[in-house]
Design a protein around this motif. Structure first.
Motif, PDB file in Angstrom:
ATOM      1  N   ARG A  89      11.298  10.238   7.754  1.00 27.27           N
ATOM      2  CA  ARG A  89      11.727   9.942   6.384  1.00 27.27           C
ATOM      3  C   ARG A  89      12.041   8.463   6.196  1.00 27.27           C
ATOM      4  O   ARG A  89      11.947   7.924   5.103  1.00 27.27           O
ATOM      5  CB  ARG A  89      12.961  10.787   6.037  1.00 27.27           C
ATOM      6  N   CYS A  90      12.414   7.805   7.297  1.00 28.15           N
ATOM      7  CA  CYS A  90      12.734   6.370   7.234  1.00 28.15           C
ATOM      8  C   CYS A  90      12.410   5.752   8.583  1.00 28.15           C
ATOM      9  O   CYS A  90      13.170   5.907   9.542  1.00 28.15           O
ATOM     10  CB  CYS A  90      14.214   6.158   6.875  1.00 28.15           C
ATOM     11  N   GLY A  91      11.285   5.064   8.653  1.00 28.31           N
ATOM     12  CA  GLY A  91      10.831   4.511   9.927  1.00 28.31           C
ATOM     13  C   GLY A  91      11.815   3.571  10.587  1.00 28.31           C
ATOM     14  O   GLY A  91      11.900   3.504  11.820  1.00 28.31           O
ATOM     15  N   LEU A  92      12.589   2.851   9.782  1.00 30.18           N
ATOM     16  CA  LEU A  92      13.512   1.866  10.349  1.00 30.18           C
ATOM     17  C   LEU A  92      14.668   2.498  11.117  1.00 30.18           C
ATOM     18  O   LEU A  92      15.415   1.793  11.803  1.00 30.18           O
ATOM     19  CB  LEU A  92      14.057   0.958   9.239  1.00 30.18           C
ATOM     20  N   VAL A  93      14.801   3.809  11.023  1.00 29.09           N
ATOM     21  CA  VAL A  93      15.824   4.513  11.810  1.00 29.09           C
ATOM     22  C   VAL A  93      15.542   4.340  13.301  1.00 29.09           C
ATOM     23  O   VAL A  93      16.418   4.520  14.139  1.00 29.09           O
ATOM     24  CB  VAL A  93      15.866   6.008  11.409  1.00 29.09           C
ATOM     25  N   PHE A 107       6.559   9.049  19.363  1.00 28.87           N
ATOM     26  CA  PHE A 107       7.722   8.952  18.479  1.00 28.87           C
ATOM     27  C   PHE A 107       7.645   7.659  17.659  1.00 28.87           C
ATOM     28  O   PHE A 107       7.851   7.656  16.450  1.00 28.87           O
ATOM     29  CB  PHE A 107       9.012   8.972  19.320  1.00 28.87           C
ATOM     30  N   CYS A 108       7.325   6.549  18.326  1.00 26.70           N
ATOM     31  CA  CYS A 108       7.247   5.256  17.633  1.00 26.70           C
ATOM     32  C   CYS A 108       6.091   5.225  16.637  1.00 26.70           C
ATOM     33  O   CYS A 108       6.182   4.575  15.596  1.00 26.70           O
ATOM     34  CB  CYS A 108       7.104   4.119  18.645  1.00 26.70           C
ATOM     35  N   ASN A 109       5.023   5.943  16.949  1.00 24.78           N
ATOM     36  CA  ASN A 109       3.895   6.003  16.021  1.00 24.78           C
ATOM     37  C   ASN A 109       4.319   6.646  14.709  1.00 24.78           C
ATOM     38  O   ASN A 109       3.908   6.212  13.622  1.00 24.78           O
ATOM     39  CB  ASN A 109       2.738   6.790  16.650  1.00 24.78           C
ATOM     40  N   GLU A 110       5.155   7.686  14.804  1.00 24.53           N
ATOM     41  CA  GLU A 110       5.671   8.338  13.600  1.00 24.53           C
ATOM     42  C   GLU A 110       6.507   7.353  12.776  1.00 24.53           C
ATOM     43  O   GLU A 110       6.456   7.341  11.549  1.00 24.53           O
ATOM     44  CB  GLU A 110       6.511   9.566  13.969  1.00 24.53           C
ATOM     45  N   LEU A 117       7.113  -2.070   9.667  1.00 18.58           N
ATOM     46  CA  LEU A 117       8.074  -3.008  10.246  1.00 18.58           C
ATOM     47  C   LEU A 117       8.990  -2.350  11.271  1.00 18.58           C
ATOM     48  O   LEU A 117       9.753  -3.041  11.959  1.00 18.58           O
ATOM     49  CB  LEU A 117       8.910  -3.658   9.138  1.00 18.58           C
ATOM     50  N   ALA A 118       8.914  -1.029  11.395  1.00 16.30           N
ATOM     51  CA  ALA A 118       9.693  -0.334  12.427  1.00 16.30           C
ATOM     52  C   ALA A 118       9.223  -0.762  13.812  1.00 16.30           C
ATOM     53  O   ALA A 118       9.934  -0.580  14.803  1.00 16.30           O
ATOM     54  CB  ALA A 118       9.557   1.176  12.266  1.00 16.30           C
TER      55      ALA A 118
END
Length: 359
Positions: A89-93, A107-110, A117-118
């Motif tokens: 829902r929010c990549g920057l998490v 996980f990082c791909n998601e 920018l994540a």
């Protein structure tokens, strides 16, 4: 020895105190806390540990605002399934999950699928993973800011990155900025990419010709030799007369070429050689295209009554650029106002209020 009743009283008090210290949950209004978290998940930051360790409460907070995960107990930030829901829902998490998850490629791909920018929060090893970086760039080209240094020197990677955005060329290693294939791929998207090319490529006629065919603005990056190439300059001028600004001094003094430029865009007169800015026919052609070009006429022409009158018959507003003496000439100003009443604003103060100007 203490009296039995005293011992019993003190033991009871100590037990009550221990109960209070060991059961803070009983002091919390859970319904009130739940309501707060439903309105603002980030309120989890100020909650006591017992709330930040409560799966139900943390779930409510994170569903209201995924970034609330940053304030949850460590066990939730390390829980792959729990954290995955927040990251989707929010990549920057990604910045607040456990290290093990930031080293997890899937996980990082998601995360980068949601926000390119994540990538900045992925592990160093993953920031050097070409596939992950390119995926991040597809979401936001600026993700290349966080790519591993070795990728920036990898021609194959940089070519793919440039296909996503020509701006990636600015990040390429120095040697790669001399690679024709990379520069060409970038220039096909924007002539501005040529600003990052090595000099020998800026003298590559075929490359520059192709770039100019896409945008006249490419001419400004070419070597002086190519900016003196009449055929290239003519092609640029065909698109926009303002390309005259980038032409060589010799071509800026080439009368037929400059005439074509001002006919395409009158404002190109600014970049003509001084002698041509004093050429009556040249200036009139520029004014016919754009009255504002009159400001680039020579001082002599702007003070020439006969010439200014001729220009006024094309556009009354050109009187704005006439000499002060001519703007104080009642008859000349009346001619200008007759062409365009707004020209009265440029009359000298001595005659501006004369009702005869608008009569």
């Amino acid at each position: 020895p203490r009296r039995p009743e005293q011992d019993e009283s003190e033991d009871e008090a100590e037990g009550h105190e221990a109960e209070e210290e060991g059961s803070p949950d009983e002091l919390i209004d859970r319904d009130l806390v739940l309501g707060i978290l439903q309105r603002s998940g980030l309120a989890l930051e100020g909650m006591p540990d017992v709330i930040r360790q409560d799966r139900g409460m943390v779930t409510v907070a994170v569903r209201q605002d995924p970034q609330a995960l940053a304030f949850a107990a460590e066990e939730f930030r390390a829980d792959r399934e729990f954290a995955m829901e927040a990251v989707q829902r929010c990549g920057l998490v990604l910045r607040c999950v456990a290290d093990a998850l930031r080293e997890d490629g899937e996980f990082c791909n998601e995360a980068v699928l949601k926000d390119g920018l994540a990538l900045q929060f992925a592990s160093p090893a993953l920031r050097s993973d070409a596939d992950l970086v390119l995926e991040a760039m597809r979401q936001n080209w600026k993700a290349i800011d966080f790519a591993g240094e070795e990728l920036l020197d990898d021609a194959a990677f940089m070519l793919e990155a440039i296909k996503i955005s020509w701006r990636a060329l600015a990040y390429a290693g120095e040697d790669l900025c001399g690679e024709r294939e990379l520069v060409q791929a970038a220039a096909r998207q924007s002539p501005t990419a040529l600003a990052h090319a090595q000099r020998h490529l800026l003298g590559d006629r075929a490359l520059i010709a192709e770039a100019i065919s896409t945008s006249w603005q490419a001419l400004q990056f070419a070597t002086y030799q190519l900016r003196n190439d009449r055929a290239l300059v003519v092609e640029a001028l065909r698109q926009n007369g303002l390309a005259l600004q980038s032409a060589s001094e010799d071509l800026q003094a080439d009368r037929p070429l400059v005439l074509d430029a001002v006919r395409q865009n009158g404002m190109a007169l600014e970049f003509a050689a001084d002698a041509l800015r004093g050429d009556r026919e040249m200036v009139l052609e520029a004014v016919r295209n754009n009255g504002s070009a009159m400001q680039y006429a020579s001082k002599a022409l702007r003070g020439d009554s006969a010439f200014v009158r001729e220009a006024i018959r094309v556009d009354g507003m050109v009187v704005e650029f006439a000499s002060a003496a001519l703007r104080a000439d009642f008859d000349l100003m009346k001619e200008a106002v007759a062409m365009d009443w707004r020209a009265v604003d440029f009359a000298a103060p001595t005659i501006r209020d004369d009702p005869g100007l608008l009569a």
